[in-house]
Design a protein around this motif. Structure first.
Motif, PDB file in Angstrom:
ATOM      1  N   VAL A  96      52.315  11.946  19.244  1.00 26.79           N
ATOM      2  CA  VAL A  96      51.791  11.049  20.270  1.00 26.79           C
ATOM      3  C   VAL A  96      51.990  11.677  21.643  1.00 26.79           C
ATOM      4  O   VAL A  96      52.993  12.353  21.889  1.00 26.79           O
ATOM      5  N   TYR A  97      51.025  11.492  22.524  1.00 25.28           N
ATOM      6  CA  TYR A  97      51.159  11.942  23.909  1.00 25.28           C
ATOM      7  C   TYR A  97      51.908  10.882  24.719  1.00 25.28           C
ATOM      8  O   TYR A  97      51.720   9.680  24.512  1.00 25.28           O
ATOM      9  N   LEU A 126      44.582   5.739  17.959  1.00 29.60           N
ATOM     10  CA  LEU A 126      43.340   6.508  17.833  1.00 29.60           C
ATOM     11  C   LEU A 126      42.349   6.018  18.886  1.00 29.60           C
ATOM     12  O   LEU A 126      42.302   4.832  19.193  1.00 29.60           O
ATOM     13  N   THR A 127      41.544   6.905  19.419  1.00 31.00           N
ATOM     14  CA  THR A 127      40.573   6.540  20.449  1.00 31.00           C
ATOM     15  C   THR A 127      39.193   7.066  20.080  1.00 31.00           C
ATOM     16  O   THR A 127      39.033   7.802  19.113  1.00 31.00           O
ATOM     17  N   THR A 133      41.999  10.442  28.827  1.00 30.16           N
ATOM     18  CA  THR A 133      43.273  10.933  28.296  1.00 30.16           C
ATOM     19  C   THR A 133      43.031  12.186  27.465  1.00 30.16           C
ATOM     20  O   THR A 133      41.895  12.474  27.041  1.00 30.16           O
ATOM     21  N   GLU A 134      44.106  12.891  27.180  1.00 33.23           N
ATOM     22  CA  GLU A 134      43.981  14.093  26.355  1.00 33.23           C
ATOM     23  C   GLU A 134      43.553  13.735  24.936  1.00 33.23           C
ATOM     24  O   GLU A 134      42.795  14.469  24.303  1.00 33.23           O
ATOM     25  N   VAL A 162      44.980  14.956  15.799  1.00 28.99           N
ATOM     26  CA  VAL A 162      44.961  14.713  17.244  1.00 28.99           C
ATOM     27  C   VAL A 162      46.133  13.808  17.618  1.00 28.99           C
ATOM     28  O   VAL A 162      46.274  12.718  17.047  1.00 28.99           O
ATOM     29  N   PRO A 163      46.987  14.204  18.546  1.00 28.27           N
ATOM     30  CA  PRO A 163      48.074  13.309  18.968  1.00 28.27           C
ATOM     31  C   PRO A 163      47.532  11.973  19.474  1.00 28.27           C
ATOM     32  O   PRO A 163      46.500  11.923  20.157  1.00 28.27           O
ATOM     33  N   LEU A 164      48.224  10.912  19.138  1.00 22.54           N
ATOM     34  CA  LEU A 164      47.792   9.562  19.497  1.00 22.54           C
ATOM     35  C   LEU A 164      47.901   9.330  20.998  1.00 22.54           C
ATOM     36  O   LEU A 164      48.686   9.978  21.695  1.00 22.54           O
TER      37      LEU A 164
END
Length: 383
Positions: A96-97, A126-127, A133-134, A162-164
């Motif tokens: 996670v970021y 998740l996006t 954001t990254e 992908v980091p959350l």
């Protein structure tokens, strides 16, 4: 005069501001109270919208996906608080970021698992792809070739790398959670997502024109998509139809279905009537009640702050009406549904056994203007 006929001038006024055509069906207790279509599916050729017109319903697919997943919940194949990694092992070691007060970004292992409930409620971290954001930037890059190269299991595995955007369960963020839910359905059912929907929902409810692909013999029934300029001018958009072509294996639980207004009205009316229509039961009334209950906490409700969602919370994949005064809403507490990118919209009200389905194909959709006005007229017409 039938009070539902007030919808006719309203729908015609929408076309003055945008869509080339639109359609609306209102059903209560199995009785069709309003069923009209206006304008064109194809402006250049003056082809009118009809009862058999097929639309890209985009995120209205999410309601179908969540209903399908809840069918497996009713079979005891998982619990809502189960960790996703128990069924989709790619999510076992998620990161996670995080950002400090100066905006400096770090990445670390997530403190907890994504629960299956977090997929339903868009609280997974998740996006969608974007710029803020990254996580959004990496997701955007990942999704650029997803339609042409991935099925839903492959997409789930890619998204897990992908980091959350945040720790699971702490915020609400619209994203790819329901695409991962489609992958979960495939693992639990042992079938492709599209095949599961066909056998368990579309065939029982006689939804004969709902699918992920456009068959050649139905291609001339597909409503054209239009982009709307600031001055209201419409321009044909053919850039977004790759997922619907034969041979594509991408079956997006978040936005991939095609349907007619009649088909989707059958699905919506089934949910409004406690999960059953014409002898076919897809869910129980209690499970639909759980679906249409707000599941967001205080911080998540602050995140869920879209203009047209005032007065609403978010349930298992659907908006849920909670506060009539906050939203200026004359409808029932517990009314639920969702909308699609191009302006399609569903309202499901179990208290009134009422369902409303609206269809159009335009970007941007003018959703905050159109949908609340329809809701006001429809509830104002009920006796």
């Amino acid at each position: 005069m039938d009070r539902f006929q007030r919808l006719t001038p309203l729908l015609k006024s929408f076309m003055e501001k945008g869509p080339a055509g639109c359609a609306c069906t209102v059903v209560k207790n199995g009785e069709v109270l309003y069923e009209e279509s206006f304008g064109y599916a194809d402006l250049a050729n003056h082809k009118k919208i009809g009862a058999d017109t097929i639309y890209r319903i985009y995120s209205m697919s999410k309601v179908v996906t969540c209903a399908a997943a809840l069918m497996l919940y009713e079979k005891g194949l998982y619990l809502l608080n189960d960790p996703v990694e128990a069924y989709l092992p790619e999510f076992k070691d998620i990161s996670v970021y995080s950002y400090n007060e100066l905006g400096s970004r770090t990445v670390a292992s997530a403190s907890g698992s994504i629960r299956i409930k977090d997929l339903f409620t868009m609280s997974s971290g998740l996006t969608y792809g974007g710029e803020l954001t990254e996580t959004e930037r990496q997701t955007r890059t990942l999704m650029q070739n997803a339609v042409s190269t991935m099925d839903m299991r492959a997409l789930s595995k890619a998204l897990a790398t992908v980091p959350l955007a945040f720790e699971p369960g702490t915020h609400w963020k619209y994203g790819t959670s329901h695409d991962v839910l489609a992958a979960l359905i495939e693992v639990l059912s042992g079938e492709s997502f599209g095949e599961f929907l066909r056998k368990e929902i579309f065939e029982p409810l006689q939804m004969v024109d709902t699918s992920f692909r456009i068959a050649e013999e139905k291609r001339d029934r597909l409503c054209l998509m239009y982009d709307r300029a600031e001055d209201g001018k419409l321009t044909l958009n053919t850039n977004m139809d790759a997922p619907y072509q034969p041979g594509c294996s991408y079956e997006s639980g978040g936005g991939g279905l095609l349907s007619t207004i009649g088909d989707y009205s059958r699905f919506a009316q089934a949910l409004a009537r406690g999960g059953e229509l014409a002898g076919a039961r897809i869910l129980s009334p209690k499970t639909i009640q759980l679906m249409g209950t707000n599941h967001l906490g205080p911080q998540q409700l602050k995140d869920f702050n879209w203009t047209q969602m005032s007065g609403y919370g978010y349930g298992l994949g659907v908006r849920v009406m909670m506060d009539p005064a906050a939203g200026g809403i004359n409808g029932s507490i517990g009314e639920f549904g969702w909308a699609g990118l191009a302006g399609s919209w569903v309202l499901i009200d179990p208290l009134e056994q009422l369902s409303v389905v609206y269809m159009q194909q335009m970007l941007p959709s003018l959703e905050p203007y159109i949908h609340p006005r329809m809701r006001a007229v429809i509830y104002g017409a009920l006796k």
